[in-house]
Design a protein around this motif. Structure first.
Motif, PDB file in Angstrom:
ATOM      1  N   LYS A   1       0.926  -1.316  -0.038  1.00  0.00           N
ATOM      2  CA  LYS A   1      -0.029   0.010   0.108  1.00  0.00           C
ATOM      3  C   LYS A   1       0.837   1.371   0.066  1.00  0.00           C
TER       4      LYS A   1
ATOM      5  N   ASP B   1      -5.013   4.719   2.322  1.00  0.00           N
ATOM      6  CA  ASP B   1      -5.488   3.184   2.417  1.00  0.00           C
ATOM      7  C   ASP B   1      -5.572   2.780   0.956  1.00  0.00           C
TER       8      ASP B   1
ATOM      9  N   TYR C   1      -4.344   0.530  -1.593  1.00  0.00           N
ATOM     10  CA  TYR C   1      -3.604  -0.479  -1.854  1.00  0.00           C
ATOM     11  C   TYR C   1      -3.107  -0.980  -3.228  1.00  0.00           C
TER      12      TYR C   1
ATOM     13  N   ASP D   1      -2.483  -3.378   8.000  1.00  0.00           N
ATOM     14  CA  ASP D   1      -2.176  -1.980   8.079  1.00  0.00           C
ATOM     15  C   ASP D   1      -1.209  -1.618   9.187  1.00  0.00           C
TER      16      ASP D   1
END
Ligand code: UDP
Length: 231
Positions: A183, A188, A190, A212
């Motif tokens: 990522k 966020d 990816y 994460d």
């Protein structure tokens, strides 16, 4: 945690990381990144004129990745040369890295990223991506962000972070699942999601959250190593 990991790690514990940039003096940028016994070296050359000329894009430079697992990196000597596996990993690594870099200022050029795995204990694509992202930054390639990568997985019911080879090979119970992701570190977004095995849809979010958190740790580690250049 129901499943005890062979390494004794907690379910969300990464292997010991090591990272250093500037390990290949001839390259424009380079880095080594390790997850335990998995060791990846990446070297970046470019931007430089792309040949043959018909492959050049006047609108932008392009990224070209070559991944290879060296023969001595595993106990059962790996046959040298390209394979379906190395072609696949080169391509997914290219796709994982490309969204972070901005090559529009370098039309008709190529940035070559060479990734060599000198020791393999699973997670080589993720270690390679981490090394390559650092090598691109070290080469001064314009980047929106670093790319950070890890493989989470599942043994029976248990989500685990940073799958090693013993875990990847686990065949008891429900078997093992390997779920490599990459990522843009600070968002966020990816850039790689692969899945070897099964994750029930209702556990997908749990696995992604674990990835994460691990990526945040890896990102801090990458930044620290980049800051140490020339120290
Ligand atoms: N491996 C091996 N020989 C090969 C290819 C892979 O021993 O020719 C091992 C190596 O430890 C590697 C692991 O299998 O890290 C898992 O490979 P996979 O294709 O799942 O990719 P990775 O997890 O390394 O990204």
């Amino acid at each position: 945690m129901k499943v005890k990991r062979a390494s004794g790690r907690a379910w969300n514990e990464l292997r010991k990381m090591k990272a250093k940039v500037g390990v290949v003096p001839n390259a424009d940028g380079s880095a080594i990144f390790e997850f335990g016994d998995t060791v990846a070296i990446a070297a970046v050359y470019g931007p430089r004129k792309l040949h043959p000329q018909h492959m050049q894009d006047p609108a932008t430079g392009i990224l070209r990745v070559n991944y290879d697992l060296l023969s001595f990196s595993v106990a059962d000597r790996k046959r040298p040369g390209p394979s379906r596996r190395s072609t696949e990993i080169s391509k997914v690594t290219e796709w994982a890295l490309a969204p972070a870099i901005d090559l529009e200022a370098f039309p008709n050029t190529v940035v070559d990223v060479q990734i060599y795995i000198i020791q393999a204990d699973a997670g080589t694509r993720t270690a390679g991506i981490n090394a390559a992202s650092m090598a691109l930054a070290h080469a001064g390639i314009p980047m929106r962000d670093l790319i950070t990568s890890v493989a989470v997985g599942k043994i029976d019911e248990q989500i685990i972070v940073d799958v090693d080879k013993v875990e990847e090979d686990y065949e008891g119970g429900e078997g093992a699942t390997d779920f490599p992701i990459a990522k843009l570190a600070r968002s966020d977004e990816y850039t790689l999601l692969q899945l070897d095995g099964k994750i029930p849809p209702e556990r997908f979010k749990e696995a992604l959250d674990a990835a994460d958190k691990a990526c945040q740790e890896i990102y801090e580690f990458q930044k620290k190593a980049l800051k140490e250049v020339g120290e």
